[in-house]
Design an enzyme around this catalytic site. Structure first.
Site, PDB file in Angstrom:
ATOM      1  N   ASN A   7       0.966  -1.011  -0.219  1.00 11.60           N
ATOM      2  CA  ASN A   7       0.150  -0.045  -0.177  1.00 11.60           C
ATOM      3  C   ASN A   7       1.001   1.303   0.013  1.00 11.60           C
ATOM      4  O   ASN A   7       1.329   1.523   1.100  1.00 11.60           O
ATOM      5  CB  ASN A   7      -0.922  -0.033   1.264  1.00 11.60           C
ATOM      6  CG  ASN A   7      -1.733   1.034   1.210  1.00 11.60           C
ATOM      7  OD1 ASN A   7      -1.691   2.078   0.370  1.00 11.60           O
ATOM      8  ND2 ASN A   7      -2.358   1.402   2.346  1.00 11.60           N
ATOM      9  N   LYS A   9       0.113   4.253  -0.365  1.00  9.36           N
ATOM     10  CA  LYS A   9      -0.621   5.259   0.345  1.00  9.36           C
ATOM     11  C   LYS A   9      -0.453   6.489  -0.697  1.00  9.36           C
ATOM     12  O   LYS A   9      -0.275   6.111  -1.863  1.00  9.36           O
ATOM     13  CB  LYS A   9      -0.265   5.614   1.647  1.00  9.36           C
ATOM     14  CG  LYS A   9      -0.319   4.455   2.545  1.00  9.36           C
ATOM     15  CD  LYS A   9      -0.113   4.730   3.843  1.00  9.36           C
ATOM     16  CE  LYS A   9      -0.373   3.284   4.720  1.00  9.36           C
ATOM     17  NZ  LYS A   9      -0.193   3.483   6.343  1.00  9.36           N
ATOM     18  N   HIS A  85      -9.668   1.264   5.335  1.00  8.54           N
ATOM     19  CA  HIS A  85      -8.261   1.437   6.114  1.00  8.54           C
ATOM     20  C   HIS A  85      -8.505   2.436   7.212  1.00  8.54           C
ATOM     21  O   HIS A  85      -9.206   3.350   7.074  1.00  8.54           O
ATOM     22  CB  HIS A  85      -7.430   2.165   4.957  1.00  8.54           C
ATOM     23  CG  HIS A  85      -5.939   2.102   5.294  1.00  8.54           C
ATOM     24  ND1 HIS A  85      -5.378   2.885   6.196  1.00  8.54           N
ATOM     25  CD2 HIS A  85      -4.869   1.297   5.335  1.00  8.54           C
ATOM     26  CE1 HIS A  85      -4.162   2.741   6.403  1.00  8.54           C
ATOM     27  NE2 HIS A  85      -3.921   1.700   5.814  1.00  8.54           N
ATOM     28  N   GLU A  87      -6.773   4.975   7.961  1.00  7.96           N
ATOM     29  CA  GLU A  87      -6.628   6.381   7.479  1.00  7.96           C
ATOM     30  C   GLU A  87      -8.143   6.975   6.848  1.00  7.96           C
ATOM     31  O   GLU A  87      -8.346   8.186   7.147  1.00  7.96           O
ATOM     32  CB  GLU A  87      -5.370   6.426   6.649  1.00  7.96           C
ATOM     33  CG  GLU A  87      -4.147   6.085   7.412  1.00  7.96           C
ATOM     34  CD  GLU A  87      -2.940   5.658   6.771  1.00  7.96           C
ATOM     35  OE1 GLU A  87      -2.825   5.590   5.304  1.00  7.96           O
ATOM     36  OE2 GLU A  87      -2.066   5.236   7.346  1.00  7.96           O
ATOM     37  N   GLU A 155      -5.192  -4.570  10.814  1.00 12.49           N
ATOM     38  CA  GLU A 155      -4.134  -3.662  10.865  1.00 12.49           C
ATOM     39  C   GLU A 155      -4.679  -2.657  12.322  1.00 12.49           C
ATOM     40  O   GLU A 155      -5.175  -1.739  12.227  1.00 12.49           O
ATOM     41  CB  GLU A 155      -4.310  -2.575   9.736  1.00 12.49           C
ATOM     42  CG  GLU A 155      -3.744  -3.002   8.371  1.00 12.49           C
ATOM     43  CD  GLU A 155      -3.158  -2.224   7.616  1.00 12.49           C
ATOM     44  OE1 GLU A 155      -2.246  -2.539   7.151  1.00 12.49           O
ATOM     45  OE2 GLU A 155      -4.126  -1.088   7.307  1.00 12.49           O
ATOM     46  N   GLY A 161       2.333   2.682  10.834  1.00 12.11           N
ATOM     47  CA  GLY A 161       3.337   4.056  10.743  1.00 12.11           C
ATOM     48  C   GLY A 161       4.111   4.362  12.137  1.00 12.11           C
ATOM     49  O   GLY A 161       4.821   5.515  12.197  1.00 12.11           O
ATOM     50  N   SER A 200       3.379  -1.397  10.637  1.00 17.86           N
ATOM     51  CA  SER A 200       5.185  -1.391  10.841  1.00 17.86           C
ATOM     52  C   SER A 200       5.631  -2.772  10.610  1.00 17.86           C
ATOM     53  O   SER A 200       6.700  -3.067  11.242  1.00 17.86           O
ATOM     54  CB  SER A 200       5.280  -0.844  12.114  1.00 17.86           C
ATOM     55  OG  SER A 200       4.908   0.413  12.395  1.00 17.86           O
TER      56      SER A 200
HETATM   57  P1  13P Z   1       2.876   0.872   7.724  1.00 20.03           P
HETATM   58  O1  13P Z   1       3.622  -0.414   7.239  1.00 20.03           O
HETATM   59  O2  13P Z   1       3.645   1.972   7.120  1.00 20.03           O
HETATM   60  O3  13P Z   1       2.963   0.849   9.185  1.00 20.03           O
HETATM   61  O4  13P Z   1       1.459   1.027   7.293  1.00 20.03           O
HETATM   62  C1  13P Z   1       0.768   0.055   7.328  1.00 20.03           C
HETATM   63  C2  13P Z   1      -0.732   0.228   6.602  1.00 20.03           C
HETATM   64  O5  13P Z   1      -1.489   1.178   6.793  1.00 20.03           O
HETATM   65  C3  13P Z   1      -0.737  -0.622   5.285  1.00 20.03           C
HETATM   66  O6  13P Z   1      -2.048  -0.559   4.712  1.00 20.03           O
END
Ligand code: 13P
Length: 240
Positions: A7, A9, A85, A87, A155, A161, A200
């Site tokens: 992903n 993003k 997600h 976010e 997640e 992150g 992460s």
């Molecule tokens: P990170 O691997 O940067 O923590 O992000 C995880 C994520 O949100 C994948 O969709």
């Protein structure tokens, strides 16, 4: 089926999309499925790998400025779409009801949703994580009448992150609980439903995460922007 999902993003890999795809495609082989979710304008640049949208609209078409429909994603070569997600839920206020509608429309259009669920630190620390995740699953399942495959990605928000990943044990226990919730609340999806982990994940912690043998793959953010790191994570899953 197991998956390694990148992903990106709202980022692009520093090495360039073509070089990134070539490195991954060369390694695709007979292992778990490699899927890349780029920002929308780059969907068609993903070559030799399965493609996912990072989101889709809850409506089929119409006056919805800035939205992208599931049918459009499909037309641009996507086979998957990430939905729910954290976010999207926390920064853009997406509700369970909206996510349920998106799930339904994605399936109607032949996309495989990668449905994200995850608790925040408050919920985790208060011991309510498994019930919370079950509620998110139930809410998403409520909108679905179509058949088709669904992938679930656990997640935890506190691990995204932040550099603070879940331990292998917590990850395995929660994955089992998620599977049990699918069996109870979404029995028609239970058979072989893949449950991925995200938060992460790096080449350094991936061995611990796979050691318990519960998870079916990874949804990777930051580390997926580097083909070498993403491949190291992918390889830790072993052969299909
Ligand atoms: P990170 O691997 O940067 O923590 O992000 C995880 C994520 O949100 C994948 O969709």
């Amino acid at each position: 089926m197991r998956y390694s999902v990148a992903n990106w993003k709202m980022n692009l890999p520093p090495e360039g999309i073509a070089a990134y795809c070539a490195a991954l495609a060369a390694a695709a082989g007979d292992g778990p499925r490699l899927v890349v979710a780029p920002p929308f304008p780059y969907l068609h640049e993903i070559r030799g790998l399965a493609v996912a949208g990072q989101n889709c609209a809850e409506k089929a078409s119409g006056a919805f400025t800035g939205e992208i429909s599931a049918a459009m994603l499909r037309e641009r070569g996507a086979q998957f779409v990430i939905l729910g997600h954290s976010e999207r839920r926390t920064l853009f206020g997406e509700t369970d009801a909206q996510i349920a509608r998106k799930l339904a429309i994605a399936l109607e259009n032949g996309l495989t949703p990668i449905l994200c669920i995850g608790e925040d630190l408050n919920v985790r620390d208060s011991g309510r994580a498994e019930a919370f995740l079950a509620d998110q699953l139930k809410a998403a399942a409520a909108g679905v009448t179509n058949g088709g495959d669904v992938v679930i990605a656990y997640e935890p928000i506190w691990a995204i992150g932040t550099g603070r990943n879940a331990t292998g044990k917590l990850c395995a226990e929660t994955t089992q609980a998620v599977r049990e919730s699918v069996r109870r609340f979404w029995p028609e999806r239970y058979e072989n439903v893949p449950v991925l982990y995200g938060g992460s994940v790096t080449p350094d912690n991936v061995t611990e995460l796979v050691a318990e043998g519960e998870i079916d793959g990874f949804l990777v953010g930051g580390a997926s922007l580097d083909s070498g790191k993403f491949l190291a994570i992918h390889r830790a899953l072993g052969k299909e």
